[in-house]
Design an enzyme around this catalytic site. Structure first.
Site, short mmCIF file in Angstrom:
data_model
loop_
_atom_site.label_atom_id
_atom_site.label_comp_id
_atom_site.label_asym_id
_atom_site.label_seq_id
_atom_site.Cartn_x
_atom_site.Cartn_y
_atom_site.Cartn_z
N LYS A 200 -9.77 -6.46 4.60
CA LYS A 200 -10.24 -7.52 3.70
C LYS A 200 -11.09 -8.54 4.45
CE LYS A 200 -6.30 -6.95 0.63
NZ LYS A 200 -4.89 -7.29 0.44
N GLU B 76 0.85 -1.18 0.00
CA GLU B 76 0.00 0.00 0.00
C GLU B 76 0.89 1.24 0.00
OE1 GLU B 76 -3.50 -0.22 -0.14
OE2 GLU B 76 -2.79 -2.22 -0.60
N ASP C 114 -4.45 -3.83 6.50
CA ASP C 114 -4.95 -4.16 5.17
C ASP C 114 -5.70 -5.51 5.21
OD1 ASP C 114 -4.84 -3.82 2.09
OD2 ASP C 114 -4.01 -5.81 2.41
P1 NDP Z 1 -1.03 4.02 -6.37
O1 NDP Z 1 -0.67 4.97 -5.30
O2 NDP Z 1 0.03 3.34 -7.14
O3 NDP Z 1 -2.01 4.74 -7.43
C1 NDP Z 1 -2.93 5.76 -7.16
C2 NDP Z 1 -2.79 6.82 -8.24
O4 NDP Z 1 -3.86 7.74 -8.15
C3 NDP Z 1 -1.47 7.60 -8.07
O5 NDP Z 1 -0.86 7.80 -9.32
C4 NDP Z 1 -1.98 8.90 -7.47
O6 NDP Z 1 -1.13 10.00 -7.75
C5 NDP Z 1 -3.32 9.06 -8.15
N1 NDP Z 1 -4.22 9.92 -7.38
C6 NDP Z 1 -4.59 9.76 -6.10
N2 NDP Z 1 -5.44 10.73 -5.74
C7 NDP Z 1 -5.62 11.53 -6.81
C8 NDP Z 1 -6.37 12.71 -7.07
N3 NDP Z 1 -7.13 13.28 -6.14
N4 NDP Z 1 -6.29 13.28 -8.30
C9 NDP Z 1 -5.52 12.73 -9.26
N5 NDP Z 1 -4.78 11.60 -9.09
C10 NDP Z 1 -4.83 11.01 -7.87
O7 NDP Z 1 -1.99 2.94 -5.70
P2 NDP Z 1 -2.33 1.46 -6.24
O8 NDP Z 1 -2.57 1.51 -7.69
O9 NDP Z 1 -1.35 0.49 -5.69
O10 NDP Z 1 -3.70 1.18 -5.46
C11 NDP Z 1 -4.91 1.76 -5.87
C12 NDP Z 1 -6.05 1.13 -5.09
O11 NDP Z 1 -6.10 -0.26 -5.37
C13 NDP Z 1 -5.94 1.24 -3.57
O12 NDP Z 1 -7.24 1.37 -3.05
C14 NDP Z 1 -5.32 -0.09 -3.16
O13 NDP Z 1 -5.62 -0.44 -1.83
C15 NDP Z 1 -6.01 -1.01 -4.13
N6 NDP Z 1 -5.33 -2.26 -4.42
C16 NDP Z 1 -3.99 -2.27 -4.74
C17 NDP Z 1 -3.38 -3.45 -5.08
C18 NDP Z 1 -1.93 -3.53 -5.46
O14 NDP Z 1 -1.42 -4.62 -5.69
N7 NDP Z 1 -1.23 -2.41 -5.53
C19 NDP Z 1 -4.12 -4.71 -5.12
C20 NDP Z 1 -5.52 -4.61 -4.78
C21 NDP Z 1 -6.08 -3.41 -4.43
P3 NDP Z 1 0.07 10.33 -6.70
O15 NDP Z 1 1.11 9.28 -6.93
O16 NDP Z 1 0.49 11.70 -7.10
O17 NDP Z 1 -0.52 10.26 -5.32
N1 HSE Z 2 -1.03 -4.25 -0.29
C1 HSE Z 2 -1.94 -5.29 -0.63
C2 HSE Z 2 -1.26 -6.62 -0.40
C3 HSE Z 2 -2.36 -5.14 -2.06
O1 HSE Z 2 -0.04 -6.66 -0.24
O2 HSE Z 2 -1.95 -7.64 -0.35
C4 HSE Z 2 -3.47 -6.09 -2.46
O3 HSE Z 2 -4.68 -5.76 -1.83
#
Ligand code: NDP
Ligand code: HSE
Length: 432
Positions: free
Chosen positions: A206, A191, A202
């Site tokens: 879940k 995260e 986290d």
């Molecule tokens: P990231 O931080 O990689 O991606 C989020 C993106 O959204 C970043 O690029 C961020 O920009 C942008 N962002 C956030 N807020 C804004 C805003 N207000 N306006 C414009 N852009 C914005 O997160 P993840 O992709 O890893 O995770 C996304 C979601 O998915 C979360 O809820 C996470 O818990 C969930 N998730 C993640 C998994 C994983 O393996 N990574 C697996 C399953 C669920 P900036 O970098 O500038 O903040």
């Molecule tokens: N941070 C989370 C994990 C991403 O490691 O399982 C998937 O929800």
């Protein structure tokens, strides 16, 4: 063939980038299966480096959420910005504009699920969240639909990829915690605040989502008992392995006559248990239903492409529902209000590591404290001596948590006990 179905993507980070890439990579199969193309027509993102890296047309990208959420041509919103308040606001706005929503946001659902599902029902829109638990593993739809005929008595699983990756590398390669965490972050598993992985939050979110579906009664994240892996020592992982156990961060949700228990903590699992063999970023969720018996769902629990797989599966389902004007399949299934069992009432076995004085009568004193509180010892090993101290590793029989905690408090007051170095629950044996 129908015209394309338009999607607004909120967030182009790890998961959003995966969604964008997968829609390009597999557009032919997706179009064939849905009967129409999926088209990302607007993206909310503020990080223009990400936009360039992914080769996204900058003309699609905006930093103004209203441009995506209020676009009348958009049918489905994918929310992958993460966080709670803004994401909640954006999803509510999308639903009130009549758009179906797909999200991976467990932080949000485990706190505000009720409000969001009510809004989805009120606006006759879908709110799908398969990616919120277990990354690419199908578990939400199987629990809600395929297993709907069952009374579910237990859901137990490894639901955090980052911690499973760290524990695997620590136990197999003896590697340092911080180094492996950094690797998990680089791989896109962790995260944005990795303490939420490490401290069990986290996984607790879940488990709140899974327990709510499994038992038909809403459980929110603050109600889930949680302990993370930051206090686990390599020593305990080694001793556990010598005793025939793997150490895993487990999520456990059970229902019996006393109510529902939902907890997340490190646990010793017998090596022959199927969850003990789940390693690296893989997750697995064991579901026990009264009709189906035992089932297990296994796959990659985090990472861009596995998570994108779950998200696009949801988008396809939401798209079909919109085509058939049937957007109530994702409606809330929390029909009951079941009591939650306090942690003190949980029954488990325990692994304990004690540092005690190495002299006659010490074992008898310790046994006396346990005996007086109904804690029965299954095994004791003196692992090593450190000067005039001895390191004892004990495993108890099944006992009520409160009795064990009372015994630990009394032990801490015994002059012969130098330190209670560890307490780890033991799961997955014949009667738990
Ligand atoms: P990231 O931080 O990689 O991606 C989020 C993106 O959204 C970043 O690029 C961020 O920009 C942008 N962002 C956030 N807020 C804004 C805003 N207000 N306006 C414009 N852009 C914005 O997160 P993840 O992709 O890893 O995770 C996304 C979601 O998915 C979360 O809820 C996470 O818990 C969930 N998730 C993640 C998994 C994983 O393996 N990574 C697996 C399953 C669920 P900036 O970098 O500038 O903040
Ligand atoms: N941070 C989370 C994990 C991403 O490691 O399982 C998937 O929800």
């Amino acid at each position: 063939m129908l015209g394309s179905l338009n999607i607004g993507l909120l967030g182009l980070g790890t998961v959003g980038g995966g969604v964008f890439q997968l829609l390009q990579q597999n557009s032919d199969v997706i179009t064939q299966k849905l009967g129409r193309p999926l088209n990302i027509c607007r993206i909310l993102e503020r990080n223009m480096d990400r936009v360039r890296q992914l080769g996204v047309d900058p003309g699609l990208v905006t930093s103004d959420p209203g441009i995506v959420l209020n676009d009348p041509d958009i049918d489905i919103i994918i929310e992958v910005i993460g966080g709670v308040e803004l994401a909640r606001e954006f999803i509510l706005q999308a639903l009130s504009n009549g758009k179906s929503v797909v999200t991976a946001n467990k932080d949000l659902l485990a706190l505000h699920g009720k409000e969001l599902f009510e809004a989805a029902a009120a606006h006759n829109c879908d709110l799908f969240f398969e990616a919120s638990v277990g990354g690419g593993i199908p578990i939400i739809r199987p629990l809600k639909e395929s297993l709907a005929a069952n009374r579910i008595c237990q859901v137990m699983g490894i639901v955090n990829g980052t911690t499973n990756y760290i524990l695997t590398k620590m136990s197999r390669e003896g590697r340092d915690f911080d180094e492996v965490l950094k690797e998990a972050q680089e791989l896109g598993y962790a995260e944005s605040d990795p303490s939420s992985d490490i401290e069990g939050d986290d996984a607790a979110r879940k488990m709140a989502i899974l327990a709510s579906i499994a038992f038909g009664s809403r459980v929110t994240y603050p109600e889930v008992y949680r302990e993370g892996i930051s206090r686990l020592s390599v020593q305990d992982i080694k001793y556990a392995s010598n005793l025939g156990y793997a150490v895993k961060l487990l999520g456990i949700a059970r229902e019996d006559e006393q109510g529902v228990e939902v907890r997340v903590h490190p646990a010793l699992l017998p090596l022959e248990h199927p969850l003990a063999a789940v390693n690296d970023v893989f997750n697995a969720i064991f579901v026990e239903g009264d009709a189906v018996g035992d089932t297990m769902f296994y796959g990659r629990g985090a990472g861009a492409m596995p998570t994108a797989s779950a998200i696009i599966g949801d988008v396809i389902e939401a798209a079909r529902n919109r085509q058939h004007r049937d957007c109530i399949r994702s409606s809330c299934t929390c029909f009951y209000n079941k009591p939650l069992k306090p942690m003190g009432e949980v029954i488990s076995k325990y692994y304990l590591r004690l540092i005690v004085a190495d002299r006659p009568g010490v074992l008898a004193a310790i046994a006396g404290v346990f005996g007086a509180r109904g804690v029965s010892i299954a095994s004791v090993i003196q692992e090593r001596t450190i000067g005039d101290l001895a390191e004892l590793v004990l495993i108890t029989h099944l006992v009520r948590e409160q009795n064990l905690q009372d015994a630990l408090k009394a032990l801490a007051d015994l002059p012969v006990v130098n330190e209670i170095a560890s307490m780890i629950r033991v799961e997955g044996g014949p009667s738990n």
